[in-house]
Design a protein around this motif. Structure first.
Motif, PDB file in Angstrom:
ATOM      1  N   TYR A  66      39.429  33.060  45.755  1.00 19.85           N
ATOM      2  CA  TYR A  66      38.802  33.445  44.484  1.00 19.85           C
ATOM      3  C   TYR A  66      38.636  34.958  44.389  1.00 19.85           C
ATOM      4  N   LEU A  67      38.215  35.580  45.487  1.00 21.05           N
ATOM      5  CA  LEU A  67      38.084  37.039  45.486  1.00 21.05           C
ATOM      6  C   LEU A  67      39.433  37.715  45.238  1.00 21.05           C
ATOM      7  N   LEU A  69      41.850  36.435  43.533  1.00 23.00           N
ATOM      8  CA  LEU A  69      42.169  36.194  42.131  1.00 23.00           C
ATOM      9  C   LEU A  69      41.399  37.145  41.226  1.00 23.00           C
ATOM     10  N   VAL A  70      40.131  37.396  41.567  1.00 22.49           N
ATOM     11  CA  VAL A  70      39.320  38.312  40.766  1.00 22.49           C
ATOM     12  C   VAL A  70      39.891  39.725  40.799  1.00 22.49           C
ATOM     13  N   VAL A  71      40.342  40.154  41.977  1.00 26.27           N
ATOM     14  CA  VAL A  71      40.829  41.535  42.137  1.00 26.27           C
ATOM     15  C   VAL A  71      42.265  41.687  41.654  1.00 26.27           C
ATOM     16  N   SER A  73      44.179  39.418  39.752  1.00 24.40           N
ATOM     17  CA  SER A  73      44.609  38.720  38.540  1.00 24.40           C
ATOM     18  C   SER A  73      45.242  39.713  37.571  1.00 24.40           C
ATOM     19  N   ARG A  75      44.740  40.122  34.636  1.00 20.51           N
ATOM     20  CA  ARG A  75      43.734  40.622  33.711  1.00 20.51           C
ATOM     21  C   ARG A  75      42.776  41.611  34.358  1.00 20.51           C
ATOM     22  N   ALA A  76      42.801  41.682  35.695  1.00 25.46           N
ATOM     23  CA  ALA A  76      41.948  42.632  36.412  1.00 25.46           C
ATOM     24  C   ALA A  76      42.607  44.007  36.433  1.00 25.46           C
ATOM     25  N   THR A 170      43.898  28.418  45.550  1.00 18.56           N
ATOM     26  CA  THR A 170      42.968  29.063  44.624  1.00 18.56           C
ATOM     27  C   THR A 170      43.588  30.298  43.987  1.00 18.56           C
ATOM     28  N   PHE A 171      44.333  31.051  44.776  1.00 18.26           N
ATOM     29  CA  PHE A 171      44.882  32.326  44.294  1.00 18.26           C
ATOM     30  C   PHE A 171      46.183  32.162  43.528  1.00 18.26           C
TER      31      PHE A 171
END
Length: 231
Positions: A66-67, A69-71, A73, A75-76, A170-171
């Motif tokens: 998840y981390l 994906l947050v960094v 992605s 859209r990030a 997840t990623f």
């Protein structure tokens, strides 16, 4: 083997080997540098760095994914910048290799660090008094002595990458032909009626590859040990 597995299963096997190999090869230089810093250098915040390095072993793999994906992605900010450069990771096999490399990184660092800490500093000091440069001391003394540890770290990292599931799904999700490695394929087959046979075949292949890697690494480690002992 391809005939026994079929195109779909063989595709997952090839992708797993590709992802694991890239994860191990790319992570090894950074693991060596990190292990050297933790074993040989004294600097403020060393224990914090050590904790961060080993964090993937403690966190649930889903959290690591998840981390990522947050960094990373699209859209990030970071992920969007890399995507514009054609270096996107999310939902691609390169992202699977990145996730697998991060999960195996602590195991590689630990194995190399233990080997470095076992090297007698007096050997390097004696070579220095004879005029050997830092690079020459590393290449002729330190590196041969820590090669078994590097090999052990590489095998551990490769095995971890082969079995990585949580961070990967997840990623990069579970996309056949792009991110569906063997663990993800096994999971997918177990979700559909009649998929147990295909899942079992992939399990057998996973065991064979893991045992093969361990046997090869053991053979190489013994060969290196004999070479060092005879030097």
């Amino acid at each position: 083997m391809e005939g026994w597995l079929g195109p779909e299963l063989w595709q997952a096997v090839r992708l797993s080997i590709r992802v694991s190999a890239w994860a191990t090869v790319v992570a090894m230089p950074l693991a060596l540098l990190t292990a050297w810093a933790l074993a040989r250098w004294a600097f403020p915040g060393k224990q914090i760095v050590n904790g961060i390095v080993h964090l993937p072993l403690i966190l649930p793999p889903v959290v690591t994914g998840y981390l990522l994906l947050v960094v990373l992605s699209p859209r990030a900010p970071v992920g969007g910048f890399l995507a514009d450069l054609g270096m996107g990771f999310a939902f691609r096999w390169t992202g699977a290799a990145l996730a697998a490399g991060i999960m195996g990184f602590p195991l590689m660092v630990r194995a190399i660090r233990l080997s470095l800490e076992a090297v007698d500093p007096r050997l390097e000091a004696a070579a220095a008094t004879l005029g050997a440069s830092r690079m020459r001391r590393f290449a002729t003394i330190t590196l041969p002595l820590i090669l078994p540890g590097m090999l052990a770290g590489a095998v551990l990292g490769f095995a971890k990458a082969m079995g990585e599931f949580g961070a990967t799904i997840t990623f990069v999700s579970n996309i056949p032909g792009e991110t569906q490695t063997m663990p993800l394929a096994i999971y997918a087959f177990l979700q559909v009626p009649g998929g147990e046979d295909a899942a079992l075949r992939l399990v057998i292949v996973s065991v064979v590859i893991a045992m093969g890697a361990l046997l090869v690494s053991e053979w190489i480690a013994r060969a290196l040990a004999r070479r060092v002992a005879g030097a």
